[in-house]
Design a protein around this motif. Structure first.
Motif, PDB file in Angstrom:
ATOM      1  N   VAL A  27       0.835  -1.204   0.000  1.00  0.00           N
ATOM      2  CA  VAL A  27       0.000   0.000   0.000  1.00  0.00           C
ATOM      3  C   VAL A  27       0.870   1.254   0.000  1.00  0.00           C
ATOM      4  O   VAL A  27       0.581   2.236  -0.696  1.00  0.00           O
ATOM      5  CB  VAL A  27      -0.951  -0.020   1.212  1.00  0.00           C
ATOM      6  CG1 VAL A  27      -1.700   1.307   1.319  1.00  0.00           C
ATOM      7  CG2 VAL A  27      -1.945  -1.166   1.098  1.00  0.00           C
ATOM      8  N   VAL A  28       1.950   1.234   0.782  1.00  0.00           N
ATOM      9  CA  VAL A  28       2.868   2.378   0.821  1.00  0.00           C
ATOM     10  C   VAL A  28       3.528   2.583  -0.539  1.00  0.00           C
ATOM     11  O   VAL A  28       3.640   3.711  -1.045  1.00  0.00           O
ATOM     12  CB  VAL A  28       3.928   2.185   1.918  1.00  0.00           C
ATOM     13  CG1 VAL A  28       5.001   3.264   1.829  1.00  0.00           C
ATOM     14  CG2 VAL A  28       3.279   2.207   3.297  1.00  0.00           C
ATOM     15  N   TYR A  29       3.969   1.492  -1.170  1.00  0.00           N
ATOM     16  CA  TYR A  29       4.663   1.594  -2.459  1.00  0.00           C
ATOM     17  C   TYR A  29       3.741   2.118  -3.564  1.00  0.00           C
ATOM     18  O   TYR A  29       4.211   2.733  -4.534  1.00  0.00           O
ATOM     19  CB  TYR A  29       5.218   0.233  -2.858  1.00  0.00           C
ATOM     20  CG  TYR A  29       6.151   0.281  -4.046  1.00  0.00           C
ATOM     21  CD1 TYR A  29       7.381   0.913  -3.966  1.00  0.00           C
ATOM     22  CD2 TYR A  29       5.792  -0.294  -5.263  1.00  0.00           C
ATOM     23  CE1 TYR A  29       8.238   0.967  -5.053  1.00  0.00           C
ATOM     24  CE2 TYR A  29       6.642  -0.243  -6.357  1.00  0.00           C
ATOM     25  CZ  TYR A  29       7.863   0.386  -6.246  1.00  0.00           C
ATOM     26  OH  TYR A  29       8.704   0.441  -7.335  1.00  0.00           O
ATOM     27  N   ALA A  30       2.425   1.900  -3.407  1.00  0.00           N
ATOM     28  CA  ALA A  30       1.477   2.398  -4.403  1.00  0.00           C
ATOM     29  C   ALA A  30       1.472   3.912  -4.487  1.00  0.00           C
ATOM     30  O   ALA A  30       1.073   4.476  -5.512  1.00  0.00           O
ATOM     31  CB  ALA A  30       0.075   1.887  -4.087  1.00  0.00           C
ATOM     32  N   ARG A  31       1.914   4.583  -3.432  1.00  0.00           N
ATOM     33  CA  ARG A  31       2.013   6.037  -3.490  1.00  0.00           C
ATOM     34  C   ARG A  31       3.139   6.484  -4.408  1.00  0.00           C
ATOM     35  O   ARG A  31       3.112   7.596  -4.943  1.00  0.00           O
ATOM     36  CB  ARG A  31       2.281   6.593  -2.085  1.00  0.00           C
ATOM     37  CG  ARG A  31       1.146   6.406  -1.117  1.00  0.00           C
ATOM     38  CD  ARG A  31       0.039   7.401  -1.334  1.00  0.00           C
ATOM     39  NE  ARG A  31       0.402   8.739  -0.889  1.00  0.00           N
ATOM     40  CZ  ARG A  31      -0.415   9.786  -0.878  1.00  0.00           C
ATOM     41  NH1 ARG A  31      -1.654   9.639  -1.306  1.00  0.00           N
ATOM     42  NH2 ARG A  31      -0.012  10.956  -0.460  1.00  0.00           N
TER      43      ARG A  31
END
Length: 498
Positions: A27-31
């Motif tokens: 989820v963090v990397y999707a930013r």
């Protein structure tokens, strides 16, 4: 060496932790990077199923990739939906949505409330995810559940609300007719007739998290002594009710205690309209109750990570920018992980006294949230610990007496003042303590420069301390369950609850 590494059996709770961390990482990397095609995730599913029986390094590898991909997919999908918001920033829009709370008068005499289930009518018809902060004119009152049309310029916002509209033109399209919201309003009116201000608003904050009617002076005093969490719709209130119910009924019947706890959780979710803090606490409580009912031990870290992962999948904005989400789970970590470790280290197998337990839990929760508060707000209270020690033990009594006062004001207003007298005494003492401690010189420090690097170092130190404490008390297994060593064929094995 490689063969022994691949054959090493990884425990179930370790696999759960790895999966949760991988989802959060995705989820963090999707930013940073979004992808449109995630069909490759299906290719990993057969390999994960085949390797699950081994619980070895291969299982960890496949599960990590799969869970990271799931988090990456969910974050990317949510980022695509947020792009609709960005395309409308700075434009005049006409939207329709549902009021999430009772509107109150804020800055420049504007009605202020939050709006969800948002549909854009103009300049283009589309739906928006998340909620918006609305401030505007045009209606004398807006109640929770009303369908409202808002006209104004949309701008980005921080925190749980991902957009804001100020100086908007408001128009109620449909008044709320849900019986529960009507009952909640009647209960609030009954509380106002039974108790004077600010006691009535304070009681409503304790019971249902309604804090927008609390006088600003009282709100500031609670903030300066670190007690704002008790008047927010928080998991603490739910935890108090569930624990009290379980302790009262556990000796009679485990089934009755479990059923009553589940009913109370459902009722609390209904009354608070499934507010995010209550949903988080409900997930943790449900898992804990299920484990207690079936006689299983669940590691607090697993409990926290599962609850965090579920809420992040439901709404990735929590992980990205929700201050309340981070504060909630940091405080939970302090209470569920750090506090038991310190208690075990100090007292061994002895149960702590109630006041000592509250002191340790309050201190641990304050320690965990302090670096984040310093980084975000640049402020801290030096009297938070004594304030919590004096006030927190009285919360169950204040909630019970406040409930009686509200019901009396709603059903028998002629004698409501007499019935509300015990609650008035308890809550007056609580607010007087907050007022007294807020007057301590230099008790509240503002404008503290605390950069991101300081915060990360602080949490690294806290994590290292937790690891040391865990290694010291591991054999006693206050968190992991009883661990015994058995020797079979000359080899030592650890047997315990997973």
């Amino acid at each position: 060496m490689l063969g022994r590494f691949l054959e090493y059996r990884v425990r179930r709770w370790v696999l759960i932790i790895i999966c949760c961390l991988a989802v959060c990482g995705g989820v963090v990397y999707a930013r940073v990077l979004q992808l449109d095609d995630f069909r490759w995730l299906w290719l990993l599913v057969p390999f994960v199923i085949i390797s699950l029986r081994g619980h070895n390094a291969v299982t960890v590898l496949f599960l990590t990739f799969l869970c990271f991909g799931i988090g990456w997919w969910r974050g990317s999908e949510y980022m695509d939906r947020l792009a609709v918001h960005e395309s409308l920033h700075g434009q005049k829009v006409v939207i329709v949505g549902r009021a999430m709370e009772e509107a109150v008068y804020g800055e420049r005499y504007q009605l202020e409330f939050s709006l969800d289930k948002v549909q854009v009518v103009a300049p283009a018809q589309t739906s928006l995810v998340g909620s918006l902060t609305i401030r505007g004119f045009g209606e004398p009152a807006i109640y929770k559940g009303d369908i409202v049309q808002v006209t104004g310029k949309l701008y980005p916002a921080l925190g749980n609300d991902i957009g804001r509209i100020s100086f908007a033109e408001l128009k109620v399209l449909k008044r709320d007719s849900f019986w529960l919201n009507d009952l909640r309003r009647k209960f609030a009116a009954g509380m106002q007739s039974a108790l004077p201000e600010p006691l009535a608003s304070f009681a409503l904050g304790l019971l249902i998290g309604q804090r927008n009617t609390l006088p600003e002076e009282t709100n500031e005093q609670l903030r300066h002594v670190g007690l704002t969490h008790i008047i927010a719709v928080s998991g603490y209130n739910l935890t108090i009710i569930v624990l009290a119910c379980r302790r009262l009924l556990a000796k009679r019947s485990k089934f009755q205690a479990t059923a009553a706890c589940l009913a109370l959780i459902g009722l609390f979710l209904l009354v608070t309209d499934a507010a995010p803090p209550i949903v988080r606490a409900a997930i943790i409580s449900l898992i804990g109750i299920g484990a207690w009912y079936y006689g299983r031990n669940i590691r607090p870290l697993v409990l926290l990570l599962v609850a965090a992962t579920v809420t992040i999948i439901a709404n990735p904005i929590y992980l990205w920018s929700s201050v309340s989400w981070w504060l909630s789970f940091l405080a939970f970590f302090g209470v569920l992980v750090l506090a038991p470790l310190i208690t075990k280290r100090i007292l061994g197998d002895r149960e702590p006294h109630m006041l000592l337990g509250i002191l340790i839990e309050s201190a641990c929760a304050s320690i965990l949230v302090l670096p984040y508060i310093l980084f975000i707000f640049g402020e801290m209270s030096l009297v938070s610990l004594p304030a919590n020690l004096l006030v927190v033990p009285l919360i169950p009594f204040a909630m019970l007496f406040g409930l009686f006062a509200g019901l009396a004001g709603m059903l028998v207003p002629a004698i409501a003042g007499w019935i509300a007298w015990p609650g008035s005494v308890v809550m007056t003492f609580m607010l007087d303590m907050a007022n007294l401690l807020s007057r301590v010189p230099n008790a509240y420090i503002e404008d503290i420069n605390f950069p991101l690097s300081y915060m990360l170092v602080s949490y690294a130190v806290i994590g290292f301390v937790c690891l040391i404490l865990w290694s010291k008390v591991r054999k006693s297994a206050i968190i992991t369950g009883k661990i015994e060593e058995q020797k079979i064929n000359g080899r030592t094995f650890q047997v315990g609850a997973d």
